[in-house]
Design a protein around this motif. Sequence first.
Motif, PDB file in Angstrom:
ATOM      1  N   ARG A   2      90.427   5.230  16.346  1.00 44.68           N
ATOM      2  CA  ARG A   2      89.489   4.486  17.185  1.00 44.68           C
ATOM      3  C   ARG A   2      88.044   4.773  16.761  1.00 44.68           C
ATOM      4  N   LYS A   3      87.771   6.030  16.385  1.00 44.39           N
ATOM      5  CA  LYS A   3      86.430   6.412  15.955  1.00 44.39           C
ATOM      6  C   LYS A   3      86.048   5.653  14.680  1.00 44.39           C
ATOM      7  N   LYS A   4      86.977   5.546  13.751  1.00 43.51           N
ATOM      8  CA  LYS A   4      86.706   4.850  12.496  1.00 43.51           C
ATOM      9  C   LYS A   4      86.397   3.369  12.759  1.00 43.51           C
ATOM     10  N   ILE A   5      87.138   2.769  13.657  1.00 43.05           N
ATOM     11  CA  ILE A   5      86.899   1.363  14.019  1.00 43.05           C
ATOM     12  C   ILE A   5      85.538   1.232  14.702  1.00 43.05           C
ATOM     13  N   HIS A   7      82.939   3.210  14.309  1.00 40.94           N
ATOM     14  CA  HIS A   7      81.909   3.409  13.291  1.00 40.94           C
ATOM     15  C   HIS A   7      81.704   2.140  12.471  1.00 40.94           C
ATOM     16  N   THR A   8      82.771   1.497  12.088  1.00 42.11           N
ATOM     17  CA  THR A   8      82.681   0.237  11.338  1.00 42.11           C
ATOM     18  C   THR A   8      81.958  -0.822  12.155  1.00 42.11           C
ATOM     19  N   THR A   9      82.284  -0.902  13.436  1.00 41.15           N
ATOM     20  CA  THR A   9      81.639  -1.880  14.322  1.00 41.15           C
ATOM     21  C   THR A   9      80.154  -1.567  14.479  1.00 41.15           C
ATOM     22  N   ILE A  10      79.801  -0.297  14.621  1.00 37.07           N
ATOM     23  CA  ILE A  10      78.392   0.092  14.731  1.00 37.07           C
ATOM     24  C   ILE A  10      77.633  -0.368  13.483  1.00 37.07           C
ATOM     25  N   LYS A  11      78.185  -0.126  12.309  1.00 42.29           N
ATOM     26  CA  LYS A  11      77.534  -0.550  11.065  1.00 42.29           C
ATOM     27  C   LYS A  11      77.357  -2.066  11.035  1.00 42.29           C
ATOM     28  N   GLU A  12      78.393  -2.798  11.429  1.00 41.89           N
ATOM     29  CA  GLU A  12      78.317  -4.262  11.442  1.00 41.89           C
ATOM     30  C   GLU A  12      77.229  -4.753  12.384  1.00 41.89           C
ATOM     31  N   VAL A  13      77.143  -4.145  13.575  1.00 37.68           N
ATOM     32  CA  VAL A  13      76.136  -4.549  14.556  1.00 37.68           C
ATOM     33  C   VAL A  13      74.729  -4.278  14.013  1.00 37.68           C
ATOM     34  N   ILE A  14      74.527  -3.111  13.426  1.00 40.55           N
ATOM     35  CA  ILE A  14      73.204  -2.750  12.917  1.00 40.55           C
ATOM     36  C   ILE A  14      72.788  -3.649  11.760  1.00 40.55           C
ATOM     37  N   LEU A  15      73.748  -4.032  10.936  1.00 38.17           N
ATOM     38  CA  LEU A  15      73.434  -4.894   9.802  1.00 38.17           C
ATOM     39  C   LEU A  15      73.199  -6.345  10.214  1.00 38.17           C
ATOM     40  N   SER A  16      73.728  -6.747  11.359  1.00 32.08           N
ATOM     41  CA  SER A  16      73.625  -8.148  11.756  1.00 32.08           C
ATOM     42  C   SER A  16      72.529  -8.428  12.784  1.00 32.08           C
ATOM     43  N   GLU A  17      72.026  -7.393  13.469  1.00 32.97           N
ATOM     44  CA  GLU A  17      71.027  -7.587  14.516  1.00 32.97           C
ATOM     45  C   GLU A  17      69.946  -6.529  14.396  1.00 32.97           C
ATOM     46  N   ASP A  18      68.764  -6.839  14.954  1.00 30.72           N
ATOM     47  CA  ASP A  18      67.728  -5.817  15.078  1.00 30.72           C
ATOM     48  C   ASP A  18      67.992  -5.029  16.355  1.00 30.72           C
ATOM     49  N   ILE A  19      68.587  -3.857  16.214  1.00 28.07           N
ATOM     50  CA  ILE A  19      68.869  -2.979  17.345  1.00 28.07           C
ATOM     51  C   ILE A  19      67.729  -1.971  17.393  1.00 28.07           C
ATOM     52  N   THR A  20      66.968  -1.993  18.484  1.00 33.93           N
ATOM     53  CA  THR A  20      65.769  -1.163  18.541  1.00 33.93           C
ATOM     54  C   THR A  20      65.932   0.113  19.360  1.00 33.93           C
ATOM     55  N   THR A  40      78.585  10.138  23.125  1.00 33.42           N
ATOM     56  CA  THR A  40      79.408   9.785  21.972  1.00 33.42           C
ATOM     57  C   THR A  40      78.615   8.938  20.992  1.00 33.42           C
ATOM     58  N   LEU A  41      77.851   7.991  21.514  1.00 30.57           N
ATOM     59  CA  LEU A  41      77.040   7.137  20.657  1.00 30.57           C
ATOM     60  C   LEU A  41      75.993   7.964  19.904  1.00 30.57           C
ATOM     61  N   SER A  42      75.389   8.934  20.554  1.00 32.71           N
ATOM     62  CA  SER A  42      74.413   9.808  19.884  1.00 32.71           C
ATOM     63  C   SER A  42      75.060  10.554  18.723  1.00 32.71           C
ATOM     64  N   ARG A  43      76.280  11.053  18.934  1.00 30.91           N
ATOM     65  CA  ARG A  43      77.003  11.738  17.844  1.00 30.91           C
ATOM     66  C   ARG A  43      77.319  10.759  16.718  1.00 30.91           C
ATOM     67  N   ASP A  44      77.736   9.542  17.074  1.00 29.76           N
ATOM     68  CA  ASP A  44      78.031   8.529  16.059  1.00 29.76           C
ATOM     69  C   ASP A  44      76.793   8.228  15.217  1.00 29.76           C
ATOM     70  N   ILE A  45      75.646   8.101  15.873  1.00 26.07           N
ATOM     71  CA  ILE A  45      74.399   7.810  15.163  1.00 26.07           C
ATOM     72  C   ILE A  45      74.090   8.918  14.162  1.00 26.07           C
ATOM     73  N   LYS A  46      74.276  10.165  14.569  1.00 26.55           N
ATOM     74  CA  LYS A  46      74.028  11.288  13.662  1.00 26.55           C
ATOM     75  C   LYS A  46      75.028  11.293  12.511  1.00 26.55           C
ATOM     76  N   GLU A  47      76.316  11.109  12.820  1.00 25.36           N
ATOM     77  CA  GLU A  47      77.353  11.125  11.787  1.00 25.36           C
ATOM     78  C   GLU A  47      77.177  10.005  10.767  1.00 25.36           C
ATOM     79  N   LEU A  48      76.744   8.836  11.236  1.00 23.36           N
ATOM     80  CA  LEU A  48      76.562   7.687  10.351  1.00 23.36           C
ATOM     81  C   LEU A  48      75.198   7.694   9.656  1.00 23.36           C
ATOM     82  N   LYS A  49      74.362   8.689   9.985  1.00 22.88           N
ATOM     83  CA  LYS A  49      73.017   8.809   9.422  1.00 22.88           C
ATOM     84  C   LYS A  49      72.224   7.529   9.664  1.00 22.88           C
TER      85      LYS A  49
END
Length: 152
Positions: A2-5, A7-20, A40-49
């Motif tokens: 679930r974490k991998k999915i 993370h993939t979704t977070i990357k897709e969202v960031i690449l497709s929209e201006d998330i401020t 959890t989102l804060s940890r994801d942000i750190k892990e995904l750099k």
Amino acid sequence: MRKKIRHTTIKEVILSEDITNQDMLLNALINKGFDVTQATLSRDIKELKIIKAPTLRGNYAYQLADAIVNSQDNIMPLSSFGFLSIEFSGQLAVIKTRPGYAMAIAGEIDSKANQTILGTVAGDDTILIIPKDNISREEVLASLSSFIPNMK
């Protein structure tokens, strides 16, 4: 899995929209069916750099920190754009970065300089570097300059 999915979704969202901000990203994930907390989102942000960096439109938005693409479409290492200065106090070092770059550069330091650096603590634009025992300032600088091009 679930974490991998996620993370993939977070990357897709960031690449497709201006998330401020994190709230925008959290709401985007909730809208896509994820049950995620702010922690959890804060940890994801750190892990995904993920960093907040200037966009070509002049505002700041979350971006993947592995590389920053400048206006001429040249890929630049994150640390060459985000690093500003380093200063020592005793055995400890403090790095100043552009706003929003500290966490990603600290992650890079943790992974690439683990022979000389015990750990880092990052804020928005400041990184505290804690060297391992018996490591000199010169060794810290040499270790960091191997991947931070404008390190002096």
